[in-house]
Design a protein around this motif. Structure first.
Motif, mmCIF file in Angstrom:
data_model
loop_
_atom_site.group_PDB
_atom_site.id
_atom_site.type_symbol
_atom_site.label_atom_id
_atom_site.label_comp_id
_atom_site.label_asym_id
_atom_site.label_seq_id
_atom_site.Cartn_x
_atom_site.Cartn_y
_atom_site.Cartn_z
ATOM 1 N N ALA B 8 0.840 -1.196 0.000
ATOM 2 C CA ALA B 8 0.000 0.000 0.000
ATOM 3 C C ALA B 8 0.875 1.246 0.000
ATOM 4 O O ALA B 8 2.036 1.221 0.401
ATOM 5 N N LEU B 9 0.291 2.342 -0.450
ATOM 6 C CA LEU B 9 1.011 3.610 -0.512
ATOM 7 C C LEU B 9 1.248 4.152 0.886
ATOM 8 O O LEU B 9 2.311 4.697 1.179
ATOM 9 N N PHE B 10 0.245 4.034 1.773
ATOM 10 C CA PHE B 10 0.316 4.606 3.117
ATOM 11 C C PHE B 10 -0.018 3.540 4.156
ATOM 12 O O PHE B 10 -0.632 2.521 3.846
ATOM 13 N N VAL B 62 -11.059 17.734 -1.963
ATOM 14 C CA VAL B 62 -10.543 17.006 -3.122
ATOM 15 C C VAL B 62 -10.200 15.587 -2.688
ATOM 16 O O VAL B 62 -9.515 15.388 -1.681
ATOM 17 N N ILE B 64 -8.474 11.896 -3.950
ATOM 18 C CA ILE B 64 -7.633 11.202 -4.937
ATOM 19 C C ILE B 64 -7.712 9.724 -4.576
ATOM 20 O O ILE B 64 -7.214 9.313 -3.518
ATOM 21 N N THR B 66 -6.574 6.137 -4.436
ATOM 22 C CA THR B 66 -5.259 5.516 -4.632
ATOM 23 C C THR B 66 -5.340 3.999 -4.719
ATOM 24 O O THR B 66 -4.352 3.349 -5.068
ATOM 25 N N LYS B 84 -9.338 3.869 -8.548
ATOM 26 C CA LYS B 84 -7.916 4.208 -8.487
ATOM 27 C C LYS B 84 -7.506 5.204 -9.585
ATOM 28 O O LYS B 84 -7.759 4.945 -10.766
ATOM 29 N N GLY B 85 -6.900 6.310 -9.184
ATOM 30 C CA GLY B 85 -6.425 7.321 -10.126
ATOM 31 C C GLY B 85 -7.400 8.465 -10.331
ATOM 32 O O GLY B 85 -7.016 9.508 -10.863
ATOM 33 N N VAL B 87 -9.683 11.711 -9.534
ATOM 34 C CA VAL B 87 -9.652 12.910 -8.685
ATOM 35 C C VAL B 87 -11.059 13.490 -8.674
ATOM 36 O O VAL B 87 -11.644 13.716 -9.737
ATOM 37 N N ASN B 89 -13.376 16.616 -7.294
ATOM 38 C CA ASN B 89 -13.362 17.971 -6.737
ATOM 39 C C ASN B 89 -14.761 18.258 -6.203
ATOM 40 O O ASN B 89 -15.671 18.588 -6.964
ATOM 41 N N ILE B 109 -6.970 9.551 -0.758
ATOM 42 C CA ILE B 109 -6.442 10.735 -0.082
ATOM 43 C C ILE B 109 -7.584 11.737 -0.051
ATOM 44 O O ILE B 109 -8.304 11.884 -1.044
ATOM 45 N N ILE B 111 -8.191 15.829 0.738
ATOM 46 C CA ILE B 111 -7.624 17.156 1.003
ATOM 47 C C ILE B 111 -8.824 18.037 1.338
ATOM 48 O O ILE B 111 -9.634 18.346 0.462
#
Lengths: 136, 136
Positions: B8-10, B62, B64, B66, B84-85, B87, B89, B109, B111
């Motif tokens: 995983a990324l995080f 926002v 994202i 992942t 996945k990928g 975005v 808004n 993610i 934001i």
């Protein structure tokens, strides 16, 4: 040239030819500044050896490394290794550069805050000497 | 409980027990609001079936994505698949929810911009009926 990679999080985007990068770097814009978001967001791919010029951000920048391994260096300090999953909170008005290592590609999301209409001040290229010092 | 996953990324982070989520959701905080960044940033993991309550953001958010696949729904509109990928808004003051699909985990993610000291207004849970309607 836009290329897709099914294993990657984002499309590779367009090759950067603005003179602010050394080597092969690509930008996929993810979000433009708007009334809610006072930043621009993009995924930057650095092929091995590629890096930004030295530069500053008047209101800072956040990097999220999504793939590979690279370097982040502030002027006068040693370069730091950054890798997949790392978040880097870059202070305002600090001269720095980021990029791939000499042998490993890096991809990061960049969230670049605006002060008025400005989000970056570009400076000189990172010389081969400076870059090789980081990669020692 | 904090768990790590090398693929995983995080990190998965802490299980969310604030009452604003249904099912098993986890938060890894990536960045706190500070003088440059007028947002908080975190990675949210939704196990299959998990979702936020209905809620709004006074200054938008926002996302994202992942990993995996999920749902994003604004009140009165059909749910949209997000994957996945992608975005997303999210506009200010629009009632919405997001979460995993019934069978696939999702990580995004988030934001989340602040207006003053507020970044979200939490509303009612997404009922099983509302959630199953999205998953039809």
């Amino acid at each position: 040239m836009t290329t897709e990679n099914n294993n990657a999080l984002f499309a590779k985007g367009e090759k950067l030819t603005n003179g602010y990068f050394t080597g092969d770097a690509y930008l996929e814009t993810l979000l433009q500044k708007d009334k809610n978001n006072n930043f621009v967001m993009g995924a930057v791919t650095f092929e091995p050896g590629a890096r930004t010029n030295w530069h500053t951000h008047p209101k800072g920048q956040v990097l999220i490394v999504t793939e590979g391994e690279g370097w982040y260096q502030e002027k006068g300090k040693p370069a730091k290794t950054i890798k997949k999953g790392d978040v880097i909170n870059i202070p305002e008005n600090v001269e720095h550069w980021h990029g791939a290592t000499a042998n490993i590609k890096m991809v990061h999301i960049a969230i670049t805050n605006y002060e008025g209409e400005t989000n970056a001040v570009w400076l000189k290229p990172v010389t081969d000497e400076e870059y090789h010092e980081a990669n020692k």
